[in-house]
Design an enzyme around this catalytic site. Structure first.
Site, short mmCIF file in Angstrom:
data_model
loop_
_atom_site.label_atom_id
_atom_site.label_comp_id
_atom_site.label_asym_id
_atom_site.label_seq_id
_atom_site.Cartn_x
_atom_site.Cartn_y
_atom_site.Cartn_z
N ARG A 137 -13.57 13.67 0.06
CA ARG A 137 -14.34 12.81 0.89
C ARG A 137 -15.40 13.58 1.64
O ARG A 137 -14.95 14.66 2.32
CB ARG A 137 -13.47 11.80 1.96
CG ARG A 137 -12.56 11.10 1.19
CD ARG A 137 -11.50 10.17 2.04
NE ARG A 137 -10.70 9.31 1.33
CZ ARG A 137 -9.70 8.84 1.94
NH1 ARG A 137 -9.65 8.84 3.07
NH2 ARG A 137 -8.76 8.14 1.00
N LYS A 152 -3.80 -2.60 8.04
CA LYS A 152 -2.80 -1.72 7.72
C LYS A 152 -1.93 -1.26 8.85
O LYS A 152 -2.18 -1.72 10.11
CB LYS A 152 -3.51 -0.58 7.38
CG LYS A 152 -4.25 0.26 8.51
CD LYS A 152 -5.00 1.63 8.04
CE LYS A 152 -5.83 2.27 9.44
NZ LYS A 152 -6.26 3.67 9.16
N HIS A 171 0.11 2.25 -5.30
CA HIS A 171 -0.49 0.89 -5.07
C HIS A 171 0.63 -0.06 -5.89
O HIS A 171 1.23 0.33 -6.97
CB HIS A 171 -1.65 0.59 -5.96
CG HIS A 171 -2.75 1.57 -5.27
ND1 HIS A 171 -3.02 2.70 -5.76
CD2 HIS A 171 -3.51 1.35 -4.37
CE1 HIS A 171 -4.15 3.31 -4.92
NE2 HIS A 171 -4.31 2.37 -4.08
N ASP A 214 -0.02 8.87 -3.09
CA ASP A 214 -0.72 7.37 -3.16
C ASP A 214 0.06 6.60 -4.17
O ASP A 214 0.38 6.94 -5.21
CB ASP A 214 -2.12 7.77 -3.39
CG ASP A 214 -2.79 6.54 -3.04
OD1 ASP A 214 -2.39 5.52 -2.18
OD2 ASP A 214 -4.22 6.34 -3.44
N HIS A 224 -1.68 -1.05 -0.82
CA HIS A 224 -1.88 0.61 -0.74
C HIS A 224 -1.07 1.23 0.06
O HIS A 224 -0.87 0.64 1.46
CB HIS A 224 -3.40 0.73 -0.20
CG HIS A 224 -4.48 0.07 -1.09
ND1 HIS A 224 -5.39 0.48 -1.83
CD2 HIS A 224 -4.67 -1.26 -0.81
CE1 HIS A 224 -6.20 -0.72 -2.09
NE2 HIS A 224 -5.83 -1.70 -1.57
N CYS A 243 -7.40 4.04 -5.52
CA CYS A 243 -7.06 2.48 -6.01
C CYS A 243 -7.85 2.15 -7.43
O CYS A 243 -7.25 1.65 -8.23
CB CYS A 243 -7.36 1.70 -4.85
SG CYS A 243 -7.81 2.35 -3.53
N GLN A 280 -3.26 13.06 -2.14
CA GLN A 280 -2.39 12.11 -1.37
C GLN A 280 -1.16 11.54 -2.27
O GLN A 280 -1.37 11.65 -3.36
CB GLN A 280 -3.08 10.68 -1.43
CG GLN A 280 -4.53 10.67 -0.43
CD GLN A 280 -5.30 9.49 -0.31
OE1 GLN A 280 -5.47 9.18 -1.56
NE2 GLN A 280 -5.28 8.80 0.66
ZN ZN Z 1 -5.66 2.45 -2.43
#
Ligand code: ZN
Length: 557
Positions: A284, A386, A306, A304, A432, A255, A302
């Site tokens: 992580r 979420k 945004h 991912d 996200h 992010c 990911q």
């Molecule tokens: Zn994010």
């Protein structure tokens, strides 16, 4: 089970023994090392306890009294647990000579226990912390009827056969190396090809849907993580290090990187919604105890994105993501799913009002899509609520993949703005979202769902050519070249082995098509086709075979 263990192995100390999905476990501390053979003995003793039909008696006692009780029993771990309980009174349960610290509730008596089985042994650190003593965990399961137990055990067998860790090794997809660090994945050529196919597909689909590709660094200075809130709310999961008196962190999320790109210039309402997509690798720190093959790892990528949008665009954007997720799942062969909505956790940023608006938008999108969902109170991310879409595999097991998070907080923290039509500056909202989630976990899911026999379009090796004697090699090579021109993934089995052996090997390796070539095929410019499930399909001209296989790929078979 704990009672049986205490009877058979006096001096064993008790850790914790909770119910888990599909069963239960108990952690024991004993200088004696339990063996798989002991499980049968423990089961027998359990049967005896069931026959003895002890009532479970609940007692509420002052904590002081409980401390005395467990001190006398030498149950050191229970004493530690007692220290963590804030209440003045605790409950213990007795059954016959056995007593345990337990919140309950329990069934009436041991006689009510019907069908059960002890399943496995494992090591587990006390409280899951590596510096604590290693306890011995026994897993078991229990059902109301023997039939249900039988069904469950069969499903377990099937799951074992499909275990992605086993298949990943047999099919040479990936490996993990303790010496390099737990939970870090090494993709071997076949795994890397599979991942590339998935990533290429995703990039194309994202571009089609108006996303823009971005790439951001793997490490960012800690100042950024302080501003984003990760430093206060997520630090224990982050890899932080110092270079030249500056502190950096390896990114646990993408992010902030996308936010910096958004902030790099003045944005206008005309640009919204802005959708940034990245195949972002994140790290992580997960506890060693929870790491599991590809499903729980410490480094993963990911899919991912945004989405920065105005409040008016929010619900439509969420609906767009939901459509994207469901379509993608179908392409990969998943048609059943479960949807969950997770709300505000204790540790979180943002105002109540923002959380309400965010939850409201997610709910509205789900309603407008006519989708059923379940609510998970307090399970949201620290910056917003979420939606999780969990897919169901061939064995009806659910797997976490897509999430959509609605976030008012990070745009605030980073002071994101856009110029509205009247020229005033407004704050965008951030979504996200991931579609497949972690590439690693999704690969594991795919392997288990298909038991390793990936559909043709995903199979790392699609065709293997098997010449029945060495003199047919040139013809095999010629075919290989022709198939390579068509972007097919093909190899020739050059080994000096019998044809039957090579076919069996190809079958074990779950290769979709085998082309056997010999005298007859050379003379007629054909191939003898075998499909891994349908068997012998007879002779086809090479061009007919190419048509057939390309059609199947186009239909994502
Ligand atoms: Zn994010």
């Amino acid at each position: 089970m704990a009672q049986a263990v205490k009877r058979l192995f006096p001096g064993t100390k008790l850790g914790i023994g909770p119910a888990i999905e599909d069963g239960f476990y108990y952690d024991f501390d004993s200088s004696y090392k339990f063996t798989p053979e002991d499980l049968a003995k423990i089961e027998e003793e359990m049967q005896r306890i069931v026959k003895e039909d002890f009532p479970f008696i609940r007692e509420e006692i002052p904590k002081k009294e409980a401390v005395k009780l467990f001190q006398d029993l030498g149950e050191d771990f229970k004493l530690e647990l007692l220290k963590e309980i804030p209440e003045e009174k605790v409950t213990v349960y007795r059954s016959g000579e056995f007593v345990d610290l337990c919140r309950g509730p329990h069934i009436e008596s041991t006689g009510k226990v019907k069908a059960f089985k002890l399943l496995s042994l494992a090591g587990a650190y006390w409280h899951g912390i590596e510096t604590n003593p290693m306890l011995q965990r026994i897993y078991g399961t229990s059902f109301f009827t023997h039939k249900e137990l039988e069904n469950y055990l069969q499903k377990l067998e099937e799951a074992k056969r499909r275990d992605h860790r086993k298949l990943g090794k047999e099919l040479e997809f990936f490996s993990l190396h303790e010496e390099a660090g737990a939970g870090l994945v090494f993709y071997h050529p076949k795994g890397a090809i599979l991942r590339t196919i998935i990533e290429d597909y995703e990039k194309k689909e994202h571009l089609k849907r108006g996303y823009q590709l971005v790439i951001t660094p793997h490490i960012l200075r800690s100042d950024i993580w302080m501003r984003s809130g990760h430093y206060s709310y997520y630090k224990e999961n982050m890899y932080i290090f110092q270079i030249d008196q500056q502190e950096f962190a390896v990114k646990p999320m993408n992010c902030p990187g996308h936010i910096l790109i958004y902030k790099s210039k003045i944005r206008s309402y005309r640009e919204l919604p802005l959708r940034f997509f990245e195949l972002g690798s994140v790290y992580r720190h997960e506890k060693t105890g929870v790491l599991h093959g590809l499903l729980r790892v410490r480094g993963f990528t990911q899919d991912d994105a945004h989405i920065f949008c105005s409040e008016e665009q929010l619900v439509e954007e969420i609906k767009g993501v939901i459509d994207f997720v469901l379509q993608t799942m179908k392409v990969f062969g998943f048609t059943e799913y479960e949807i969950e909505l997770s709300t505000r956790p204790l540790k979180s940023i943002g105002t109540d009002q923002e959380w309400e608006r965010a939850e409201g938008a997610l709910k509205k999108a789900l309603h407008e899509k006519n989708l059923n969902y379940k609510i998970n109170p307090g399970e949201g991310a620290f910056y917003g609520p979420k939606i999780d879409i969990k897919l169901k595999d061939a064995l009806k097991r659910t797997w976490q993949c897509a999430t959509i998070q609605c976030d008012f907080a990070l745009p605030e923290r980073f002071d994101l703005t856009y110029a509205s039509p009247d020229g005033s500056l407004k704050r965008p909202i951030m979504l996200h979202r991931v579609i497949l989630g972690s590439m690693e976990r999704f690969l594991g899911t795919l392997l288990e769902h298909y038991a390793g026999a990936l559909p043709l379009w995903l199979a790392p090796l699609q065709v293997i050519i098997i010449p029945i004697a060495e003199r047919f090699l040139p013809y095999a090579e010629k075919i290989k070249q022709r198939l390579l021109e068509e972007d097919l993934r093909v190899e020739v089995d050059l080994r000096e082995e019998k044809m039957e052996y090579k076919i069996r090997q190809a079958q074990l390796n779950k290769i979709p098509y085998m082309l056997v070539v010999g005298e007859r095929e050379v003379e007629t410019n054909t191939v003898s086709v075998r499909e891994r499930k349908k068997g012998n399909l007879g002779q086809l001209s090479l061009e007919d075979f190419i048509q057939r296989i390309k059609k199947e790929i186009a239909e994502r078979g």
